[in-house]
Motif scaffolding. Structure first.
Motif, short mmCIF file in Angstrom:
data_model
loop_
_atom_site.label_atom_id
_atom_site.label_comp_id
_atom_site.label_asym_id
_atom_site.label_seq_id
_atom_site.Cartn_x
_atom_site.Cartn_y
_atom_site.Cartn_z
N VAL A 1 17.15 4.15 -3.07
CA VAL A 1 15.91 3.40 -3.22
C VAL A 1 15.16 3.47 -1.90
CG1 VAL A 1 14.89 1.13 -3.67
CG2 VAL A 1 16.98 1.82 -4.87
N LEU A 2 13.90 3.88 -1.96
CA LEU A 2 13.07 3.93 -0.77
C LEU A 2 11.93 2.95 -0.88
CD1 LEU A 2 12.50 7.72 0.02
CD2 LEU A 2 13.85 6.09 1.32
N LEU A 3 11.58 2.35 0.24
CA LEU A 3 10.38 1.53 0.33
C LEU A 3 9.37 2.33 1.15
CD1 LEU A 3 8.91 -1.20 -0.06
CD2 LEU A 3 9.87 -1.87 2.14
N ILE A 4 8.27 2.67 0.55
CA ILE A 4 7.22 3.42 1.23
C ILE A 4 5.99 2.51 1.31
CG2 ILE A 4 5.83 5.52 1.26
CD1 ILE A 4 8.82 6.14 1.32
N PRO A 5 5.80 1.84 2.43
CA PRO A 5 4.64 0.95 2.54
C PRO A 5 3.34 1.75 2.49
CG PRO A 5 6.22 0.56 4.31
CD PRO A 5 6.64 1.81 3.63
N LEU A 6 2.36 1.17 1.87
CA LEU A 6 1.03 1.76 1.82
C LEU A 6 0.10 0.91 2.67
CD1 LEU A 6 0.71 2.51 -2.00
CD2 LEU A 6 1.36 4.07 -0.17
N GLY A 7 -0.66 1.56 3.50
CA GLY A 7 -1.63 0.84 4.32
C GLY A 7 -1.03 0.42 5.65
#
Length: 97
Positions: free
Chosen positions: A44-50
């Motif tokens: 599971v990856l968390l890819i923040p946007l912004g």
């Protein structure tokens, strides 16, 4: 993109995701995600946007959301990626890891 001021810190103008470029852009995005995934023990990856000072106007988020929805739809419909892409919350991320 549109008549609103949407840009990035690298001074590269954003491009809409279209039927003509969705495959290539999805390939590039999944490639980056898979490289990042090698750094972690979970699937599971968390890819923040912004970031700071992003999404100062609703239209900026709307443009990003529409683009990512097209990418997610393409990625999720092609099993060869072996990826499930979706928007999520921090709660969902920590529940997944």
């Amino acid at each position: 993109m549109g008549n609103y001021d949407v840009n990035c810190p690298w001074m590269v103008p954003p491009r809409p995701i279209t039927d003509l470029n969705v495959a290539a852009r999805s390939d590039a995005l999944v490639d980056q995600w898979k490289k990042k995934a090698e750094l972690y023990r979970t699937n599971v990856l968390l890819i923040p946007l912004g970031g700071y000072f992003r999404y100062k106007q609703n239209t900026e988020w709307d443009v990003q959301r529409v683009n990512y929805e097209k990418l997610f739809d393409h990625i999720n419909s092609h099993v060869q990626f072996n990826v499930q892409a979706q928007f999520g919350t921090l709660h969902e991320y920590f529940k997944g890891v």
